[in-house]
Design an enzyme around this catalytic site. Structure first.
Site, PDB file in Angstrom:
ATOM      1  N   ARG A  58      31.514  39.193  30.929  1.00  0.00           N
ATOM      2  CA  ARG A  58      32.434  40.333  31.056  1.00  0.00           C
ATOM      3  C   ARG A  58      31.767  41.637  30.621  1.00  0.00           C
ATOM      4  NH1 ARG A  58      37.430  37.687  32.148  1.00  0.00           N
ATOM      5  NH2 ARG A  58      39.188  38.977  31.561  1.00  0.00           N
ATOM      6  N   LYS A  71      39.840  35.711  41.671  1.00  0.00           N
ATOM      7  CA  LYS A  71      38.743  34.825  41.230  1.00  0.00           C
ATOM      8  C   LYS A  71      39.259  33.403  40.974  1.00  0.00           C
ATOM      9  CE  LYS A  71      37.456  37.042  37.495  1.00  0.00           C
ATOM     10  NZ  LYS A  71      38.506  38.081  37.472  1.00  0.00           N
ATOM     11  N   ARG A  90      52.028  35.030  32.889  1.00  0.00           N
ATOM     12  CA  ARG A  90      51.141  35.120  31.721  1.00  0.00           C
ATOM     13  C   ARG A  90      51.607  36.235  30.794  1.00  0.00           C
ATOM     14  NH1 ARG A  90      44.962  35.058  33.683  1.00  0.00           N
ATOM     15  NH2 ARG A  90      44.932  36.713  32.136  1.00  0.00           N
ATOM     16  N   ARG A 118      43.620  46.180  30.642  1.00  0.00           N
ATOM     17  CA  ARG A 118      42.624  45.209  31.122  1.00  0.00           C
ATOM     18  C   ARG A 118      41.817  45.793  32.289  1.00  0.00           C
ATOM     19  NH1 ARG A 118      46.486  40.768  32.480  1.00  0.00           N
ATOM     20  NH2 ARG A 118      44.727  39.604  33.293  1.00  0.00           N
ATOM     21  N   ARG A 161      51.996  38.193  39.424  1.00  0.00           N
ATOM     22  CA  ARG A 161      51.336  36.888  39.366  1.00  0.00           C
ATOM     23  C   ARG A 161      52.173  35.822  38.647  1.00  0.00           C
ATOM     24  NH1 ARG A 161      45.112  36.887  37.696  1.00  0.00           N
ATOM     25  NH2 ARG A 161      45.814  37.339  35.593  1.00  0.00           N
TER      26      ARG A 161
HETATM   27  P1  AMP Z   1      41.305  36.276  32.208  1.00  0.00           P
HETATM   28  O1  AMP Z   1      42.159  35.066  32.356  1.00  0.00           O
HETATM   29  O2  AMP Z   1      39.899  36.057  32.689  1.00  0.00           O
HETATM   30  O3  AMP Z   1      41.937  37.511  32.811  1.00  0.00           O
HETATM   31  O4  AMP Z   1      41.185  36.562  30.630  1.00  0.00           O
HETATM   32  C1  AMP Z   1      42.323  36.829  29.843  1.00  0.00           C
HETATM   33  C2  AMP Z   1      41.900  37.496  28.543  1.00  0.00           C
HETATM   34  O5  AMP Z   1      41.024  36.619  27.805  1.00  0.00           O
HETATM   35  C3  AMP Z   1      41.102  38.791  28.703  1.00  0.00           C
HETATM   36  O6  AMP Z   1      41.949  39.927  28.861  1.00  0.00           O
HETATM   37  C4  AMP Z   1      40.323  38.826  27.395  1.00  0.00           C
HETATM   38  O7  AMP Z   1      41.161  39.222  26.307  1.00  0.00           O
HETATM   39  C5  AMP Z   1      39.983  37.352  27.189  1.00  0.00           C
HETATM   40  N1  AMP Z   1      38.692  36.975  27.843  1.00  0.00           N
HETATM   41  C6  AMP Z   1      38.514  36.143  28.893  1.00  0.00           C
HETATM   42  N2  AMP Z   1      37.214  36.024  29.194  1.00  0.00           N
HETATM   43  C7  AMP Z   1      36.535  36.809  28.311  1.00  0.00           C
HETATM   44  C8  AMP Z   1      35.156  37.121  28.112  1.00  0.00           C
HETATM   45  N3  AMP Z   1      34.194  36.614  28.903  1.00  0.00           N
HETATM   46  N4  AMP Z   1      34.835  37.962  27.084  1.00  0.00           N
HETATM   47  C9  AMP Z   1      35.790  38.481  26.286  1.00  0.00           C
HETATM   48  N5  AMP Z   1      37.108  38.241  26.425  1.00  0.00           N
HETATM   49  C10 AMP Z   1      37.488  37.406  27.427  1.00  0.00           C
END
Ligand code: AMP
Length: 217
Positions: free
Chosen positions: A88, A13, A160, A171, A127
């Site tokens: 999400r 994404k 990360r 996740r 990654r």
């Molecule tokens: P991402 O970079 O999108 O993989 O997000 C990393 C982490 O941020 C996720 O594993 C969640 O802990 C938190 N996170 C990101 N977006 C959301 C969301 N829309 N709702 C809840 N937690 C989020």
């Protein structure tokens, strides 16, 4: 353009959102990036979000919705935005619909980057992100020419904190349980399109251009 990018962690994404931003002059709104920035800045919001992020849980809807509301109201969203990593879960999707309603806006499409579950673990643990310019690489699928060094700007490549194997498995489970219901949600609104996320990066971007060209403006 107002679209939601749906896809599991590691489906690509972020990579596609960055390419679409360059091409269409819209903004990428990534709740993950906003949360990581809040954690680095040590803000109250960042402190509240950090434990959930480190464990691979979702951060509370209140925090995320507050952030989205503030971000969507900023002037640089005039030409449109790509929501990456938000919504999400179903509660966030419903809250997004009401927020957009109140702004007299609506989503044009939800585009799902489809990647088989087995590929995702590998993609996530490999990654790497450039600490200087944010370019994305992958040790297995898209390595930089020189190990640990960004091809674009020569910056240092970092991993990360939540891309370790234990957190990644959690996740992916959270995605399966909480985020996959959004596929049916957007399908029932007639907004869902699927793109095969296993194809080469540039072919996937072409797929996005085709979908976006077909949207009613
Ligand atoms: P991402 O970079 O999108 O993989 O997000 C990393 C982490 O941020 C996720 O594993 C969640 O802990 C938190 N996170 C990101 N977006 C959301 C969301 N829309 N709702 C809840 N937690 C989020």
């Amino acid at each position: 353009m107002r679209i939601v990018l749906l896809g599991a962690p590691g489906s690509g994404k972020g990579t596609q959102a960055k390419k679409l931003v360059d091409h269409y002059g819209v903004v990428q709104i990534s709740t993950g990036d906003l949360l990581r920035a809040a954690v680095s800045a040590g803000s109250e919001l960042g402190k509240a979000a950090k434990a959930a992020m480190d464990a691979g849980h979702l951060v509370s809807d209140d925090i995320v919705l507050g952030m989205i509301k503030e971000r969507i109201n900023q002037p640089d969203t005039q030409r449109g935005y790509i929501l990456d990593g938000f919504p999400r879960n179903l509660a966030q999707a419903a809250a997004l619909d009401s927020l957009l309603n109140s702004l007299n806006q609506s989503l044009e499409a939800a585009i799902l980057l489809d990647v088989p579950f087995e590929d995702l673990l590998h993609r996530l643990t490999g990654r790497q992100t450039c600490a200087s310019c944010g370019a994305l690489f992958n040790l297995y699928t898209h390595p930089s020419a020189v190990s640990g060094v960004c091809d674009v700007c020569g910056g240092e490549l970092t991993q990360r904190a939540d891309d370790n194997e234990a957190t990644v498995s959690h996740r992916l489970k959270v995605f399966e349980e909480q985020t996959t219901p959004l596929i049916a949600f957007y399908d029932s609104q007639g907004k869902l399109t699927r793109i095969d996320g296993t194809r080469p990066i540039d072919e996937i971007t072409e797929g996005f251009h085709d979908v976006l060209a077909g949207l009613k403006r």
